[in-house]
Design a protein around this motif. Structure first.
Motif, PDB file in Angstrom:
ATOM      1  N   HIS A   1       1.542   3.883   9.819  1.00 52.19           N
ATOM      2  CA  HIS A   1       2.744   3.494   9.075  1.00 52.19           C
ATOM      3  C   HIS A   1       2.481   3.258   7.587  1.00 52.19           C
ATOM      4  N   LEU A   2       1.222   3.201   7.198  1.00 53.62           N
ATOM      5  CA  LEU A   2       0.890   2.806   5.821  1.00 53.62           C
ATOM      6  C   LEU A   2       1.317   3.806   4.754  1.00 53.62           C
ATOM      7  N   PRO A   3       1.173   5.129   4.982  1.00 52.58           N
ATOM      8  CA  PRO A   3       1.592   6.071   3.927  1.00 52.58           C
ATOM      9  C   PRO A   3       3.049   5.894   3.506  1.00 52.58           C
ATOM     10  N   LYS A   4       3.921   5.542   4.438  1.00 52.50           N
ATOM     11  CA  LYS A   4       5.330   5.344   4.099  1.00 52.50           C
ATOM     12  C   LYS A   4       5.520   4.129   3.187  1.00 52.50           C
ATOM     13  N   ILE A   5       4.718   3.095   3.422  1.00 52.52           N
ATOM     14  CA  ILE A   5       4.855   1.878   2.625  1.00 52.52           C
ATOM     15  C   ILE A   5       4.492   2.129   1.170  1.00 52.52           C
TER      16      ILE A   5
ATOM     17  N   ILE B   1      -0.619 -10.128  -5.340  1.00 54.24           N
ATOM     18  CA  ILE B   1      -0.740  -9.834  -3.904  1.00 54.24           C
ATOM     19  C   ILE B   1      -0.247  -8.418  -3.605  1.00 54.24           C
ATOM     20  N   LEU B   2       0.845  -8.024  -4.252  1.00 49.94           N
ATOM     21  CA  LEU B   2       1.322  -6.651  -4.096  1.00 49.94           C
ATOM     22  C   LEU B   2       0.241  -5.659  -4.500  1.00 49.94           C
TER      23      LEU B   2
ATOM     24  N   ASN C   1      -3.871  -1.712  -3.367  1.00 50.02           N
ATOM     25  CA  ASN C   1      -5.247  -1.307  -3.634  1.00 50.02           C
ATOM     26  C   ASN C   1      -6.021  -1.097  -2.341  1.00 50.02           C
ATOM     27  N   GLN C   2      -5.894  -2.031  -1.401  1.00 52.66           N
ATOM     28  CA  GLN C   2      -6.633  -1.937  -0.139  1.00 52.66           C
ATOM     29  C   GLN C   2      -6.143  -0.778   0.720  1.00 52.66           C
ATOM     30  N   VAL C   3      -4.839  -0.626   0.828  1.00 54.05           N
ATOM     31  CA  VAL C   3      -4.273   0.437   1.672  1.00 54.05           C
ATOM     32  C   VAL C   3      -4.655   1.812   1.146  1.00 54.05           C
ATOM     33  N   THR C   4      -4.501   2.017  -0.160  1.00 54.67           N
ATOM     34  CA  THR C   4      -4.850   3.327  -0.710  1.00 54.67           C
ATOM     35  C   THR C   4      -6.348   3.598  -0.581  1.00 54.67           C
ATOM     36  N   ASN C   5      -7.169   2.575  -0.772  1.00 47.06           N
ATOM     37  CA  ASN C   5      -8.609   2.735  -0.554  1.00 47.06           C
ATOM     38  C   ASN C   5      -8.905   3.207   0.863  1.00 47.06           C
ATOM     39  N   ASP C   6      -8.293   2.537   1.844  1.00 51.35           N
ATOM     40  CA  ASP C   6      -8.543   2.876   3.246  1.00 51.35           C
ATOM     41  C   ASP C   6      -8.128   4.309   3.550  1.00 51.35           C
TER      42      ASP C   6
ATOM     43  N   GLY D   1      -1.608   6.325  -5.159  1.00 51.47           N
ATOM     44  CA  GLY D   1      -0.852   6.565  -3.934  1.00 51.47           C
ATOM     45  C   GLY D   1      -0.732   8.031  -3.559  1.00 51.47           C
ATOM     46  N   LYS D   2      -1.184   8.937  -4.420  1.00 51.18           N
ATOM     47  CA  LYS D   2      -1.085  10.373  -4.145  1.00 51.18           C
ATOM     48  C   LYS D   2      -2.336  10.830  -3.396  1.00 51.18           C
TER      49      LYS D   2
END
Length: 383
Positions: free
Chosen positions: A92-96, A147-148, A153-158, A334-335
């Motif tokens: 679900h993370l790419p959509k966020i 926090i945003l 940062n963490q999601v895109t890294n993962d 995010g790309k």
């Protein structure tokens, strides 16, 4: 040998570049990257009935006769299952992050304590309601934005880590370990790398515009030094100052480059329009030049790293920049597909042992001051 390696690896100030030279490090690092179930499976394979479940699994496997080749093969055999599990958790993370919008860290060194100190030491606060209002303002403003940013940062890294771990020359970790995002076999040794994805700092553009040249390494401990030409920011401020009186411009204290140039452009005169276009052209030329040789950019990111987060380790940088804008390029992170395509070629080079050896003299903190050496590879992703 195991005890010494393990003790050194667990230190909070571990220097993985220094550890690479220690006997047994390649073996230790591969084993350290395994989950408990993987350790148990390999121990049964290697020791059979001699496998002791009550003793340290890492140490037992390290002291067994398992080879480096077998460890690498095993990791690659098990990674698809680990990858599948991680992707399921992250589906679900790419959509966020797809339309996340502008994100700003806004807190130096990621240190919330400094932000808190500003508030608790504010002697102008005259009542508890005023204090509570300022706390709410801080939480709704900079802390909320911080926090945003940390989440983004963490999601895109993962997500970007997957494209690296999927590369055939990369040895992934089956469990998350500190300061090691992936490993590469170079000249028969396991070399760990930490993934760093960041926009090119305005401070670096200023130093680059002043002039960066090779330094006398024996004297300075640095690969590069800065010359004394006017910086990009100084040139913009100089023009702004010349326009300030005739066009009643506000004081530029605290203004950053995008705001300065927007204000200059709003004058809407041939002179102001020409100046803004000139700066945009120069910025594009800088980005294109930097892209052809990223050594000094890698060096800058080691030498001027924040003291609270200082670490001397091998890094694979993904740098982000806009060619036609002075805004920082965090949104490019995010790309994921765009970045993944750019990263693959550089990983091929890294596996062939093509990377930069960075020498830098760190002076930002007395306790950390010294001359360091690290290995670095990078790619610049532009738009």
């Amino acid at each position: 040998m195991f005890s010494t390696l393990h003790k050194n690896f667990e230190k909070s100030d571990v220097d993985l570049v220094e550890m690479q030279s220690q006997s047994g490090f390649s073996r230790y690092l591969l084993i350290r990257s395994l989950e408990k179930e993987h350790l148990s499976e390999l121990l049964l394979e290697q020791l059979g009935d001699k496998f002791q479940k009550g003793k340290d699994l890492y140490e037992q496997l390290f002291n067994s006769e398992i080879s480096i080749d077998r460890l690498i093969t095993y990791i690659r055999e098990k990674y698809p299952a680990v990858r599948k599990e991680r992707l399921a958790q992250e589906s679900h993370l790419p959509k966020i992050i797809a339309n996340f919008g502008q994100v700003k860290c806004g807190i130096r060194n990621d240190d919330l304590n400094d932000l808190t100190k500003e508030l608790v030491r504010d002697k102008t606060i005259s009542s508890k309601p005023e204090l509570e209002a300022k706390i709410k303002q801080l939480l709704d403003g900079r802390v909320f934005g911080y926090i945003l940013w940390q989440y983004y940062n963490q999601v895109t890294n993962d997500l970007i880590e997957h494209c690296i771990n999927d590369h055939p020359k990369i040895i992934p970790t089956l469990r998350k370990i500190r300061y090691v995002d992936f490993m590469v076999l170079i000249d028969g040794k396991i070399v760990p790398f930490d993934l760093k994805i960041t926009h090119i700092s305005d401070d670096y553009f200023d130093l680059f515009s002043r002039g960066i040249k090779s330094s006398n390494l024996l004297e300075t401990g640095d690969d590069f030094e800065i010359t004394d030409a006017p910086s990009e920011l100084e040139a913009i401020k100089k023009f702004y100052k010349s326009m300030k009186g005739p066009h009643s411009l506000p004081n530029y204290g605290g203004m950053k480059k995008p705001e300065l140039l927007t204000t200059i452009d709003a004058i809407n005169s041939p002179e102001s329009k020409t100046f803004v276009q000139l700066k945009l052209t120069e910025r594009k030329r800088m980005v294109q030049t930097i892209k052809t040789n990223l050594h000094s950019l890698e060096w800058w990111n080691y030498k001027y790293q924040g003291e609270r987060l200082f670490k001397n380790n091998n890094r694979f940088f993904v740098f982000l920049a806009y060619e036609n804008s002075f805004e920082d390029a965090r949104p490019l992170k995010g790309k994921i597909e765009f970045i993944s395509a750019a990263v693959s070629e550089k990983l091929n080079e890294l596996a062939l042992g093509i990377y930069n050896k960075i020498h830098y003299n760190y002076t930002k903190d007395k306790g950390l001051a010294g001359k360091y050496v690290a290995n670095s590879k990078s790619v610049l992703v532009c738009e």
